[in-house]
Design a protein around this motif. Structure first.
Motif, PDB file in Angstrom:
ATOM      1  N   MET A  58     -20.977  72.318-114.173  1.00  0.00           N
ATOM      2  CA  MET A  58     -21.959  72.001-115.190  1.00  0.00           C
ATOM      3  C   MET A  58     -21.734  70.546-115.626  1.00  0.00           C
ATOM      4  O   MET A  58     -20.718  70.225-116.223  1.00  0.00           O
ATOM      5  N   ILE A  59     -22.716  69.707-115.331  1.00  0.00           N
ATOM      6  CA  ILE A  59     -22.598  68.269-115.586  1.00  0.00           C
ATOM      7  C   ILE A  59     -23.640  67.838-116.616  1.00  0.00           C
ATOM      8  O   ILE A  59     -24.791  68.271-116.562  1.00  0.00           O
ATOM      9  N   LEU A  60     -23.232  66.967-117.524  1.00  0.00           N
ATOM     10  CA  LEU A  60     -24.166  66.310-118.428  1.00  0.00           C
ATOM     11  C   LEU A  60     -24.466  64.947-117.827  1.00  0.00           C
ATOM     12  O   LEU A  60     -23.590  64.083-117.735  1.00  0.00           O
ATOM     13  N   HIS A  61     -25.699  64.761-117.382  1.00  0.00           N
ATOM     14  CA  HIS A  61     -26.137  63.480-116.831  1.00  0.00           C
ATOM     15  C   HIS A  61     -26.644  62.629-117.995  1.00  0.00           C
ATOM     16  O   HIS A  61     -27.423  63.104-118.823  1.00  0.00           O
ATOM     17  N   ILE A  62     -26.188  61.386-118.058  1.00  0.00           N
ATOM     18  CA  ILE A  62     -26.549  60.472-119.131  1.00  0.00           C
ATOM     19  C   ILE A  62     -27.311  59.305-118.503  1.00  0.00           C
ATOM     20  O   ILE A  62     -26.766  58.570-117.681  1.00  0.00           O
ATOM     21  N   LEU A  63     -28.573  59.168-118.889  1.00  0.00           N
ATOM     22  CA  LEU A  63     -29.430  58.140-118.295  1.00  0.00           C
ATOM     23  C   LEU A  63     -29.858  57.145-119.354  1.00  0.00           C
ATOM     24  O   LEU A  63     -30.457  57.532-120.358  1.00  0.00           O
ATOM     25  N   ASN A  64     -29.553  55.858-119.128  1.00  0.00           N
ATOM     26  CA  ASN A  64     -29.910  54.835-120.111  1.00  0.00           C
ATOM     27  C   ASN A  64     -30.888  53.797-119.571  1.00  0.00           C
ATOM     28  O   ASN A  64     -31.172  52.815-120.238  1.00  0.00           O
ATOM     29  N   LYS A  65     -31.415  54.011-118.382  1.00  0.00           N
ATOM     30  CA  LYS A  65     -32.326  53.029-117.772  1.00  0.00           C
ATOM     31  C   LYS A  65     -33.783  53.417-117.997  1.00  0.00           C
ATOM     32  O   LYS A  65     -34.144  54.585-117.935  1.00  0.00           O
ATOM     33  N   SER A  66     -34.623  52.411-118.212  1.00  0.00           N
ATOM     34  CA  SER A  66     -36.048  52.664-118.371  1.00  0.00           C
ATOM     35  C   SER A  66     -36.638  53.088-117.021  1.00  0.00           C
ATOM     36  O   SER A  66     -36.039  52.835-115.967  1.00  0.00           O
ATOM     37  N   PRO A  67     -37.798  53.727-117.052  1.00  0.00           N
ATOM     38  CA  PRO A  67     -38.423  54.170-115.801  1.00  0.00           C
ATOM     39  C   PRO A  67     -38.732  53.032-114.828  1.00  0.00           C
ATOM     40  O   PRO A  67     -38.827  53.264-113.631  1.00  0.00           O
ATOM     41  N   GLU A  68     -38.865  51.821-115.336  1.00  0.00           N
ATOM     42  CA  GLU A  68     -39.168  50.687-114.468  1.00  0.00           C
ATOM     43  C   GLU A  68     -37.951  50.214-113.672  1.00  0.00           C
ATOM     44  O   GLU A  68     -38.068  49.387-112.777  1.00  0.00           O
ATOM     45  N   HIS A  69     -36.780  50.715-114.009  1.00  0.00           N
ATOM     46  CA  HIS A  69     -35.537  50.279-113.359  1.00  0.00           C
ATOM     47  C   HIS A  69     -35.326  51.067-112.068  1.00  0.00           C
ATOM     48  O   HIS A  69     -34.776  52.170-112.077  1.00  0.00           O
ATOM     49  N   ALA A  70     -35.797  50.485-110.981  1.00  0.00           N
ATOM     50  CA  ALA A  70     -35.674  51.089-109.656  1.00  0.00           C
ATOM     51  C   ALA A  70     -36.126  52.549-109.712  1.00  0.00           C
ATOM     52  O   ALA A  70     -37.152  52.863-110.278  1.00  0.00           O
ATOM     53  N   ASN A  71     -35.380  53.421-109.112  1.00  0.00           N
ATOM     54  CA  ASN A  71     -35.718  54.845-109.153  1.00  0.00           C
ATOM     55  C   ASN A  71     -34.522  55.658-109.641  1.00  0.00           C
ATOM     56  O   ASN A  71     -34.230  56.727-109.119  1.00  0.00           O
ATOM     57  N   THR A  72     -33.865  55.145-110.660  1.00  0.00           N
ATOM     58  CA  THR A  72     -32.666  55.778-111.181  1.00  0.00           C
ATOM     59  C   THR A  72     -32.949  57.191-111.682  1.00  0.00           C
ATOM     60  O   THR A  72     -32.165  58.108-111.429  1.00  0.00           O
ATOM     61  N   LEU A  73     -34.073  57.395-112.387  1.00  0.00           N
ATOM     62  CA  LEU A  73     -34.404  58.723-112.886  1.00  0.00           C
ATOM     63  C   LEU A  73     -34.544  59.696-111.721  1.00  0.00           C
ATOM     64  O   LEU A  73     -34.001  60.798-111.756  1.00  0.00           O
ATOM     65  N   GLN A  74     -35.248  59.302-110.683  1.00  0.00           N
ATOM     66  CA  GLN A  74     -35.447  60.198-109.544  1.00  0.00           C
ATOM     67  C   GLN A  74     -34.122  60.503-108.845  1.00  0.00           C
ATOM     68  O   GLN A  74     -33.867  61.643-108.459  1.00  0.00           O
ATOM     69  N   GLN A  75     -33.264  59.510-108.706  1.00  0.00           N
ATOM     70  CA  GLN A  75     -31.952  59.748-108.106  1.00  0.00           C
ATOM     71  C   GLN A  75     -31.145  60.729-108.943  1.00  0.00           C
ATOM     72  O   GLN A  75     -30.474  61.613-108.408  1.00  0.00           O
ATOM     73  N   CYS A  76     -31.219  60.578-110.256  1.00  0.00           N
ATOM     74  CA  CYS A  76     -30.519  61.482-111.163  1.00  0.00           C
ATOM     75  C   CYS A  76     -31.048  62.903-110.991  1.00  0.00           C
ATOM     76  O   CYS A  76     -30.273  63.852-110.838  1.00  0.00           O
TER      77      CYS A  76
END
Length: 95
Positions: free
Chosen positions: A1-19
């Motif tokens: 069980m992992i807590l993913h912490i995302l601080n990048k805006s959607p315009e920053h590459a595809n970090t959200l999708q990778q997460c």
């Protein structure tokens, strides 16, 4: 069980999708800093699974004038953020 912490805006590459690709159903995601902007772009959050544990740091939403749809994400304060970290076996920051 992992807590993913995302601080990048959607315009920053595809970090959200990778997460999202790295997440399992037992994991949770908290959006902090510019990551909360993802909540203001429905095309990014609409495909998220309904059972996904999605959180957003309330102070960051307020600072960026982001309105949260409570059916999509739960806003949390810093104390609850710390509780989430403690409740999960691991944390993974997407920087």
């Amino acid at each position: 069980m992992i807590l993913h912490i995302l601080n990048k805006s959607p315009e920053h590459a595809n970090t959200l999708q990778q997460c999202l690709n790295a997440m399992t159903p037992a994991d949770s995601l908290i959006l902090i800093e510019d990551g909360v902007y993802a909540l203001s772009h429905p095309p990014l959050t609409d495909p998220l699974p309904d059972n996904m544990h999605l959180f957003a740091l309330e102070d960051d939403c307020i600072a960026r004038a982001i309105t949260i749809d409570p059916t999509r994400a739960t806003t949390v304060d810093y104390s609850r953020f710390v509780e989430l970290v403690a409740q999960h076996q691991k944390t993974l920051s997407w920087l």
